[in-house]
Design an enzyme around this catalytic site. Structure first.
Site, PDB file in Angstrom:
ATOM      1  N   LYS A  45       0.939  -1.074   0.085  1.00  0.00           N
ATOM      2  CA  LYS A  45      -0.125  -0.068  -0.057  1.00  0.00           C
ATOM      3  C   LYS A  45       0.904   1.357   0.010  1.00  0.00           C
ATOM      4  O   LYS A  45       1.895   1.135   0.463  1.00  0.00           O
ATOM      5  CB  LYS A  45      -0.920  -0.014   1.492  1.00  0.00           C
ATOM      6  CG  LYS A  45      -0.341   0.006   2.604  1.00  0.00           C
ATOM      7  CD  LYS A  45      -0.062   1.519   3.225  1.00  0.00           C
ATOM      8  CE  LYS A  45       0.464   1.351   4.526  1.00  0.00           C
ATOM      9  NZ  LYS A  45       1.357   2.517   4.903  1.00  0.00           N
ATOM     10  N   ASP A  93      -3.026  -1.671   9.784  1.00  0.00           N
ATOM     11  CA  ASP A  93      -2.975  -1.429   8.270  1.00  0.00           C
ATOM     12  C   ASP A  93      -3.585  -2.844   7.619  1.00  0.00           C
ATOM     13  O   ASP A  93      -3.843  -2.760   6.459  1.00  0.00           O
ATOM     14  CB  ASP A  93      -1.619  -1.251   7.510  1.00  0.00           C
ATOM     15  CG  ASP A  93      -1.034   0.105   7.781  1.00  0.00           C
ATOM     16  OD1 ASP A  93      -1.825   1.013   8.225  1.00  0.00           O
ATOM     17  OD2 ASP A  93       0.026   0.130   7.947  1.00  0.00           O
TER      18      ASP A  93
HETATM   19  O1  C5P Z   1      -0.986  -1.661  14.673  1.00  0.00           O
HETATM   20  P1  C5P Z   1       0.416  -1.596  14.474  1.00  0.00           P
HETATM   21  O2  C5P Z   1       1.205  -2.797  14.846  1.00  0.00           O
HETATM   22  O3  C5P Z   1       0.493  -1.609  12.778  1.00  0.00           O
HETATM   23  O4  C5P Z   1       1.334  -0.416  14.719  1.00  0.00           O
HETATM   24  C1  C5P Z   1       2.338  -0.162  15.014  1.00  0.00           C
HETATM   25  C2  C5P Z   1       2.673   0.908  15.939  1.00  0.00           C
HETATM   26  O5  C5P Z   1       2.280   2.241  15.526  1.00  0.00           O
HETATM   27  C3  C5P Z   1       1.930   1.073  17.283  1.00  0.00           C
HETATM   28  O6  C5P Z   1       2.467   0.299  18.149  1.00  0.00           O
HETATM   29  C4  C5P Z   1       1.739   2.167  17.617  1.00  0.00           C
HETATM   30  O7  C5P Z   1       2.930   2.951  18.289  1.00  0.00           O
HETATM   31  C5  C5P Z   1       1.535   3.092  16.363  1.00  0.00           C
HETATM   32  N1  C5P Z   1       0.442   3.564  15.709  1.00  0.00           N
HETATM   33  C6  C5P Z   1      -0.304   4.348  16.388  1.00  0.00           C
HETATM   34  N2  C5P Z   1      -1.534   4.808  15.852  1.00  0.00           N
HETATM   35  C7  C5P Z   1      -2.009   3.899  14.882  1.00  0.00           C
HETATM   36  C8  C5P Z   1      -1.364   3.145  14.125  1.00  0.00           C
HETATM   37  C9  C5P Z   1      -0.321   2.814  14.719  1.00  0.00           C
HETATM   38  O8  C5P Z   1       0.209   5.013  17.316  1.00  0.00           O
HETATM   39  N3  C5P Z   1      -3.329   4.386  14.263  1.00  0.00           N
END
Ligand code: C5P
Length: 285
Positions: free
Chosen positions: A11, A138
């Site tokens: 993406k 994502d």
């Molecule tokens: O959910 P994912 O593992 O992809 O997110 C990685 C990190 O990015 C999370 O631990 C967080 O610190 C940050 N994040 C966030 N807000 C989001 C997506 C990600 O703070 N909407």
């Protein structure tokens, strides 16, 4: 034993705005996302009769249950009460990692789609995307693909008209960015410029590529560029050779450029290749 095959599409964030920090520590986002033709291939053997296993063609990717593809399989089987009787996931990686291109999320989404197909589609695509939110922010978008407005933590999706025909050039510099650290940084930084997501939506509705390009903006771009000036170098090369917009995707470090045709993209690609080994040409999918 049955083998399932599924494509996992990378993406790009055409826009990315961070609206604020939530009580759960995550951030509320508003982002127009687009899947592109850079793809991992995911194969799943069902009923191996052995312990769950993951193999990945790229070094440095975790192959245990930290891998989002493994997590996705576990979340799906738990939610639907399925026991695949042993499972082996093989990922042929092409999406660069640490790029902001959702490589791990794309693999996870591919696993969700493949398993759901195997079990006779018990979940609709929106329900499958909702389940994906348990795997990563994502994953819901990577499950539905195409062009969409993504909000909340990443779990609220609204399909948008397809991106007008164009060609992307994506360049992944050597350095990578820690996503949690970048979110922390943006908490303390003022965000002077934000994308106009309404204008982006109108541009997509009108099918106007130049208008879409004018609305491309990621609030993380200036934060990362301030510490890695080479992003400006990459963007200036894109801009000099006909790019309509150039911007970092997600939390970086990859930069994408939007070109009106393959001929333009090939020139930008060749110029970047002189200094960067990881340069790709892709179409919206
Ligand atoms: O959910 P994912 O593992 O992809 O997110 C990685 C990190 O990015 C999370 O631990 C967080 O610190 C940050 N994040 C966030 N807000 C989001 C997506 C990600 O703070 N909407």
């Amino acid at each position: 034993m049955t083998t399932l095959y599924e494509g996992a599409y990378a993406k790009l964030n055409l826009t990315l705005d961070v609206l604020g920090k939530r009580k759960d520590g995550y951030h509320d986002l508003q982002s127009v996302m687009q899947t592109i033709s850079i793809r991992d291939d995911v194969e799943i053997d069902i009923g191996t009769g052995k312990e769950w296993k993951l193999l990945c063609s790229m070094e440095g990717i975790p192959t245990d249950r930290r891998n989002l593809a493994m997590k996705a399989a576990a979340v799906y089987c738990d939610a639907l009460g399925k026991d695949p009787g042993g499972l082996e996931i093989r990922i042929h990686k092409r999406i660069p990692s640490g790029a902001g291109m959702g490589g791990g999320s794309a693999d996870a989404a591919a696993v969700l789609r493949a398993l759901n197909r195997h079990y006779g589609e018990p979940l609709s695509l929106p329900a499958l995307a909702e389940l994906g939110a348990q795997v990563g922010s994502d994953v819901p978008f990577c499950t539905i693909c195409g062009t969409a407005m993504v909000e909340g933590r990443g779990e609220r999706l609204r399909k948008l008209p397809d991106m007008p025909d164009c060609v992307f050039v994506v360049c992944k510099p050597e350095f990578s960015v820690s996503t949690p650290e970048l979110y922390q940084k943006i908490d303390t930084a003022a965000i002077p410029v934000r994308p106009d997501n309404r204008a982006m939506e109108s541009a997509l509705l009108a099918g106007d590529l130049e208008a879409v390009a004018r609305q491309v903006y990621n609030v993380f771009d200036p934060v990362v560029t301030a510490e890695h000036l080479e992003l400006n170098y990459i963007k200036s090369i894109c801009n000099s050779y006909g790019s309509l917009a150039q911007q970092m995707t997600g939390s970086g470090s990859a930069v994408f450029a939007i070109l009106p045709s393959f001929e333009y993209a090939a020139v930008v690609c060749n110029m970047l290749k002189e200094n960067y080994p990881q340069v790709y040409i892709a179409k919206p999918v």
